[in-house]
Design a protein around this motif. Structure first.
Motif, PDB file in Angstrom:
ATOM      1  N   ARG A  10      54.496  48.561  32.282  1.00 59.48           N
ATOM      2  CA  ARG A  10      53.573  49.054  31.255  1.00 59.48           C
ATOM      3  C   ARG A  10      52.512  48.005  30.940  1.00 59.48           C
ATOM      4  O   ARG A  10      51.326  48.325  30.810  1.00 59.48           O
ATOM      5  N   ARG A  11      52.931  46.737  30.815  1.00 62.11           N
ATOM      6  CA  ARG A  11      51.991  45.671  30.481  1.00 62.11           C
ATOM      7  C   ARG A  11      50.952  45.484  31.588  1.00 62.11           C
ATOM      8  O   ARG A  11      49.752  45.375  31.317  1.00 62.11           O
ATOM      9  N   ILE A  12      51.404  45.492  32.840  1.00 63.31           N
ATOM     10  CA  ILE A  12      50.471  45.314  33.951  1.00 63.31           C
ATOM     11  C   ILE A  12      49.492  46.475  34.037  1.00 63.31           C
ATOM     12  O   ILE A  12      48.281  46.286  34.225  1.00 63.31           O
ATOM     13  N   ALA A  13      50.002  47.698  33.870  1.00 63.45           N
ATOM     14  CA  ALA A  13      49.121  48.876  33.922  1.00 63.45           C
ATOM     15  C   ALA A  13      48.094  48.826  32.801  1.00 63.45           C
ATOM     16  O   ALA A  13      46.916  49.174  33.001  1.00 63.45           O
ATOM     17  N   ALA A  14      48.516  48.396  31.617  1.00 65.31           N
ATOM     18  CA  ALA A  14      47.588  48.321  30.487  1.00 65.31           C
ATOM     19  C   ALA A  14      46.491  47.291  30.745  1.00 65.31           C
ATOM     20  O   ALA A  14      45.304  47.563  30.496  1.00 65.31           O
ATOM     21  N   ILE A  15      46.856  46.130  31.265  1.00 62.41           N
ATOM     22  CA  ILE A  15      45.857  45.083  31.517  1.00 62.41           C
ATOM     23  C   ILE A  15      44.896  45.510  32.625  1.00 62.41           C
ATOM     24  O   ILE A  15      43.690  45.287  32.545  1.00 62.41           O
ATOM     25  N   ARG A  16      45.438  46.156  33.645  1.00 61.14           N
ATOM     26  CA  ARG A  16      44.568  46.577  34.753  1.00 61.14           C
ATOM     27  C   ARG A  16      43.570  47.647  34.316  1.00 61.14           C
ATOM     28  O   ARG A  16      42.517  47.813  34.946  1.00 61.14           O
ATOM     29  N   SER A  17      43.870  48.359  33.240  1.00 61.67           N
ATOM     30  CA  SER A  17      42.951  49.405  32.761  1.00 61.67           C
ATOM     31  C   SER A  17      41.841  48.849  31.865  1.00 61.67           C
ATOM     32  O   SER A  17      40.944  49.595  31.474  1.00 61.67           O
ATOM     33  N   CYS A  18      41.920  47.546  31.555  1.00 59.71           N
ATOM     34  CA  CYS A  18      41.004  46.953  30.569  1.00 59.71           C
ATOM     35  C   CYS A  18      39.618  46.680  31.150  1.00 59.71           C
ATOM     36  O   CYS A  18      39.452  46.417  32.343  1.00 59.71           O
TER      37      CYS A  18
END
Length: 373
Positions: A10-18
């Motif tokens: 979840r954390r990686i997906a959130a950062i990659r969407s930034c």
């Protein structure tokens, strides 16, 4: 998957969407990494076999940068330092290694120095800094090697001054000890010391450097020093299982880091000072107790401490990335002080667009989510 795996995904997906990421940058996919390396020149040459070819090219380049006779590629930094300290113990006849209790072998290697090599460690100081010359002179037993981690990561990426460093090296020489630098992050040290890499490395008998911690490589390390030391290191590398058949992907990434990231590190170090000040001011205005350590970073990395639960801060961090498309911090962990959490901030290319106003706005959003959590 475990809950920890779910949280990481979840954390990686959130950062990659930034759209904006302050610390570390967006984590790349394997395809993105391969696409970057595919753009390099010289890829039509043969692959390496057991350390020749492109591996030898990288070793030669690192030796030139550090001003040493030779450098030896290792698949991991842990293996490189095991070998270095084992070699020096054999040469000095003393299995005692003086190092900081927060140094990497003590914190992150499961007691490998004693378990694999029969070495014993002693600590010149427990202060959250590199030991000073008087502490080294005052050690109450002989030691064969003084190991200095530059910068000392778990103390906050801290460095001594140049005069303090030269004095502590001289103190070790007075004790008939050799000096080994854990320079996993040595690449970003020249701005702080005001001296180039070869002069810094020249103070020590051997130096280890990493290719992924500052340079954005895939993995790998090098051990640099005199030619006879390098020859012995290669022998122990083979015995430890580090003479890998082919290593060209990791070596290509290391060369790419030397080409593109190494020249930019002084810019990152300079910008980190402004980012740290902006974070400190914005957090202090709305978060209660906060500490940015060091207040003026010694490199492009530093710590942020807040009096809050790591779980609360981690949830706020991910929600900020998901909801605002801005990633301010990485993962928070419990600090040594009860009720306090700590995160590390790395100022790289993605952080250069962050000015104090941008930092202040992001901190305000973050604290709002912390309060909601």
């Amino acid at each position: 998957m475990t809950s920890a795996d779910d949280e990481k995904a979840r954390r990686i997906a959130a950062i990659r969407s930034c759209d904006r990421v302050l610390s570390h940058g967006k984590p790349p996919t394997m395809r993105e990494r391969l696409a970057r390396l595919a753009g390099r020149d010289g890829l039509d040459g043969p692959v390496d076999m057991y350390g020749d070819g492109i591996v030898a090219e990288l070793e030669h380049r690192v030796a030139g940068l550090l001003g040493t006779e030779e450098a030896v590629w290792f698949p991991t930094g842990t293996m490189a330092q095991q070998v270095a300290l084992r070699c020096w113990a054999g040469r000095t006849g003393n299995p005692v290694v003086a190092l900081h209790p927060l140094a990497h072998p003590e914190m992150h290697e499961r007691g490998a120095l004693s378990a694999l090599s029969g070495l014993r460690t002693v600590h010149p100081t427990t202060a959250r800094r590199i030991p000073d010359a008087d502490e080294v002179r005052g050690m109450d037993e002989p030691f064969g090697t003084l190991m200095l981690e530059l910068p000392l990561r778990d103390a906050g990426f801290v460095l001594p001054t140049w005069d303090e460093l030269t004095a502590v090296v001289e103190a070790a020489r007075e004790r008939d000890a050799v000096v080994h630098f854990d320079g996993a992050r040595l690449w970003e040290c020249p701005p702080h010391f005001g001296h180039p890499l070869d002069e810094i490395a020249g103070l020590a008998d051997s130096v280890y450097v990493s290719f992924y911690k500052s340079l954005g490589g895939v993995s790998g390390a090098a051990l640099a020093g005199p030619a006879d030391f390098a020859a012995e290191a290669r022998t122990w590398r083979h015995r430890y299982g580090g003479l890998v058949f082919q290593q060209w992907p990791a070596v290509l990434a290391a060369l790419d880091g030397l080409d593109h990231e190494l020249p930019r590190l002084p810019e990152y170090v300079a910008h980190a000072k402004g980012v740290a000040a902006a974070l400190r001011d914005a957090l202090a205005a709305g978060a209660g107790w906060v500490r940015v350590h060091p207040e003026v970073p010694h490199t492009h990395q530093f710590q942020v401490w807040l009096a809050e639960s790591p779980d609360v801060l981690n949830e706020a961090t991910v929600r900020q990335a998901e909801e605002t498309k801005t990633a301010l911090f990485g993962r928070w962990a419990p600090a040594e002080v009860p009720g306090v959490a700590m995160t590390e901030v790395t100022v790289g290319a993605s952080a250069l667009e962050w000015d104090p106003a941008t930092v202040g706005d992001a901190v305000a959003d973050f604290l709002r989510l912390v309060a909601a959590a």
